[in-house]
Design an enzyme around this catalytic site. Structure first.
Site, PDB file in Angstrom:
ATOM      1  N   PHE A   1      13.363  63.235 -19.584  1.00  0.00           N
ATOM      2  CA  PHE A   1      14.478  63.592 -18.768  1.00  0.00           C
ATOM      3  C   PHE A   1      14.355  63.700 -17.178  1.00  0.00           C
ATOM      4  CE2 PHE A   1      16.855  67.507 -16.764  1.00  0.00           C
ATOM      5  CZ  PHE A   1      17.895  67.205 -17.346  1.00  0.00           C
TER       6      PHE A   1
ATOM      7  N   ASP B   1       7.681  61.086 -11.906  1.00  0.00           N
ATOM      8  CA  ASP B   1       8.724  62.275 -11.963  1.00  0.00           C
ATOM      9  C   ASP B   1       7.988  63.276 -12.040  1.00  0.00           C
ATOM     10  OD1 ASP B   1      10.420  64.302 -12.128  1.00  0.00           O
ATOM     11  OD2 ASP B   1      12.091  63.050 -13.300  1.00  0.00           O
TER      12      ASP B   1
ATOM     13  N   LYS C   1      12.227  71.528  -8.302  1.00  0.00           N
ATOM     14  CA  LYS C   1      11.914  72.694  -8.839  1.00  0.00           C
ATOM     15  C   LYS C   1      10.929  73.775  -8.066  1.00  0.00           C
ATOM     16  CE  LYS C   1      12.798  71.476 -13.668  1.00  0.00           C
ATOM     17  NZ  LYS C   1      13.839  72.549 -14.282  1.00  0.00           N
TER      18      LYS C   1
HETATM   19  N1  PLP Z   1      13.054  65.517 -13.373  1.00  0.00           N
HETATM   20  C1  PLP Z   1      12.486  66.477 -14.522  1.00  0.00           C
HETATM   21  C2  PLP Z   1      11.089  66.058 -15.008  1.00  0.00           C
HETATM   22  C3  PLP Z   1      13.011  67.669 -15.032  1.00  0.00           C
HETATM   23  O1  PLP Z   1      12.257  68.185 -15.668  1.00  0.00           O
HETATM   24  C4  PLP Z   1      14.366  67.948 -14.321  1.00  0.00           C
HETATM   25  C5  PLP Z   1      15.170  69.439 -14.572  1.00  0.00           C
HETATM   26  O2  PLP Z   1      14.633  69.625 -15.613  1.00  0.00           O
HETATM   27  C6  PLP Z   1      15.149  67.108 -13.311  1.00  0.00           C
HETATM   28  C7  PLP Z   1      14.310  66.025 -13.251  1.00  0.00           C
HETATM   29  C8  PLP Z   1      16.159  67.329 -12.841  1.00  0.00           C
HETATM   30  O3  PLP Z   1      16.179  68.397 -11.918  1.00  0.00           O
HETATM   31  P1  PLP Z   1      17.422  69.130 -11.225  1.00  0.00           P
HETATM   32  O4  PLP Z   1      17.930  69.809 -12.575  1.00  0.00           O
HETATM   33  O5  PLP Z   1      17.060  69.990 -10.306  1.00  0.00           O
HETATM   34  O6  PLP Z   1      18.548  68.120 -11.015  1.00  0.00           O
END
Ligand code: PLP
Length: 395
Positions: free
Chosen positions: A136, A221, A250
């Site tokens: 994700f 990520d 986050k």
């Molecule tokens: N990358 C990861 C690993 C995530 O868990 C999330 C959100 O859950 C995101 C990217 C996307 O972040 P945002 O919701 O702040 O756009």
């Protein structure tokens, strides 16, 4: 009509329906505790989905944001500010080996951090990307192109990219997928939305070898797994692997919107002036918030505390025989349930005053603030078997 129903009806009539009906209307919080508009209290084992690192209303965060807003709240990126420069320096010191040159791009969310990373990969002159099953990375189109759930992607296709999917953790599949035309491999060292899957250090090391051999970038990520939740600033740090790109968001500013893309080595200079931008990125209030989060994590010893709290939580959760697997590191914890519906467990927990989250029909996720207390963990663990009973009874 209750205050909750009143607000939720008004929500339904005024807020676009992208999330479904919210479960509660929350009003205030303190530490790992929140209160709804009915005055009911809950212990928050989700922490805004791994965001509220310092819990709710931490005085250090409140003070930093208040002071910065009273001093200088926003300037455009025609100008620099002190918090922005200091935060970039802090992130590089904490997350990048001293002998590696690196730079930070600031933005406002995880998806945006990944969008910037995606554009960095395009600057290699290659377009092929390798992403993981279960991944994700966010909902903007570039990040979505790398997100594995078909139901999220398919309504918006065609999406950018030329993406090969590989099973998470499978070295052979990764080696077979990466070629001299590959721009980057993107990995969450700890997959959060998939229900908490931990990449072995050996897998991350193999990914480094494979990408280096083909001149491809390695992009971690760490939007969910970074910022101390695993006991390290980055979940990938114990592996010793130095990636080319790291994305954060986050927990970085403990609840104030922010994202960051770190470019390491040559990847630090792939985006040139004019090739990317954002109005709010590097906002001084958000950067001051992140500096306060980092300072407080250090001062209160919260990285070590994340490990201790997570170990306590995992051990207690595993004690019930209906839990078949407990995964995670620090306070990012996932459990697999046998014969119990995870969303029903979440509902039973909410009725009993606990906020947790289901990432699938049989998986529950915990991402509490790093300030969660032992008493709060023990309280939850004492309630855990009864929550599973209640979910079973509701089936
Ligand atoms: N990358 C990861 C690993 C995530 O868990 C999330 C959100 O859950 C995101 C990217 C996307 O972040 P945002 O919701 O702040 O756009």
């Amino acid at each position: 009509m209750s205050a909750t129903d009143d607000y939720l009806d008004r929500y339904a009539a005024s807020v676009m329906n992208t999330f479904g009906r919210p479960k509660l209307v929350l009003e205030r919080g303190e530490g790992a505790q929140v209160w709804d508009v009915e005055g009911r209290s809950y212990i928050d084992f989700l922490g805004g989905i791994a965001v509220n690192t310092l819990g709710h209303a931490h005085p250090a965060l409140v003070g930093a944001v208040t002071d910065q807003l009273a001093t200088l709240g926003h300037v455009s990126n025609f100008f620099a500010t002190r918090p922005q420069v200091e935060l970039a320096e802090r992130l590089l010191t904490l997350m990048v080996p001293a002998d590696v040159e690196a730079r930070v791009f600031f933005c406002n969310s995880g998806a945006e951090a990944n969008e910037a990373a995606f554009k960095i990969t395009r600057r290699t002159g290659r377009t092929h990307l390798v992403a993981m099953e279960g991944a994700f990375h966010g909902r903007t189109t570039g990040a979505l192109a790398l997100t594995s759930k078909a139901a999220y992607r398919e309504p918006f296709e065609p999406l950018p990219g030329d993406v090969t999917w590989v099973p998470f953790g499978d070295v052979e599949a990764l080696a077979a997928a990466v070629t001299d035309a590959t721009a980057a491999v993107v990995i969450e060292p700890l997959q959060g939305e998939a229900g908490v899957n931990v990449a072995a250090a050996a897998y991350l090391r193999a990914a480094r070898e494979i990408t280096s051999a083909h001149g491809a970038l390695l992009w971690f990520d760490e939007v969910q797994s970074g910022m101390g939740r695993t006991g390290h600033w980055l979940a990938s740090q114990p592996s010793g692997v130095v990636p080319d790109v790291v994305t954060l968001a986050k927990g970085l500013a403990g609840g104030i919107p922010i994202g960051a893309t770190l470019g390491l080595g040559p990847a630090a200079a792939l985006l040139q002036p004019g090739q990317h931008g954002t109005t709010f990125g590097g906002n001084p209030v958000a950067c001051a918030a992140a500096l306060a989060v980092i300072e407080t994590l250090e001062k209160e010893g919260l990285l070590a505390r994340a490990v201790e709290a997570g170990d306590r939580l995992r051990a207690g959760l595993a004690a019930d025989p209906r839990v078949t697997e407990v995964r995670g590191v620090g306070v990012l914890v996932g459990v697999t349930l046998a014969g119990v519906d995870a969303p029903a467990v979440v509902a039973a927990a909410q009725d009993a005053g606990w906020i947790i989250n289901a990432t699938g029909p049989d998986r529950v996720r915990f991402a509490p603030p790093l300030v969660v207390t032992d008493a709060q963990i023990e309280g939850f663990l004492a309630a855990w078997p009864a929550l599973l009973d209640a979910a079973e009874a509701a089936a």
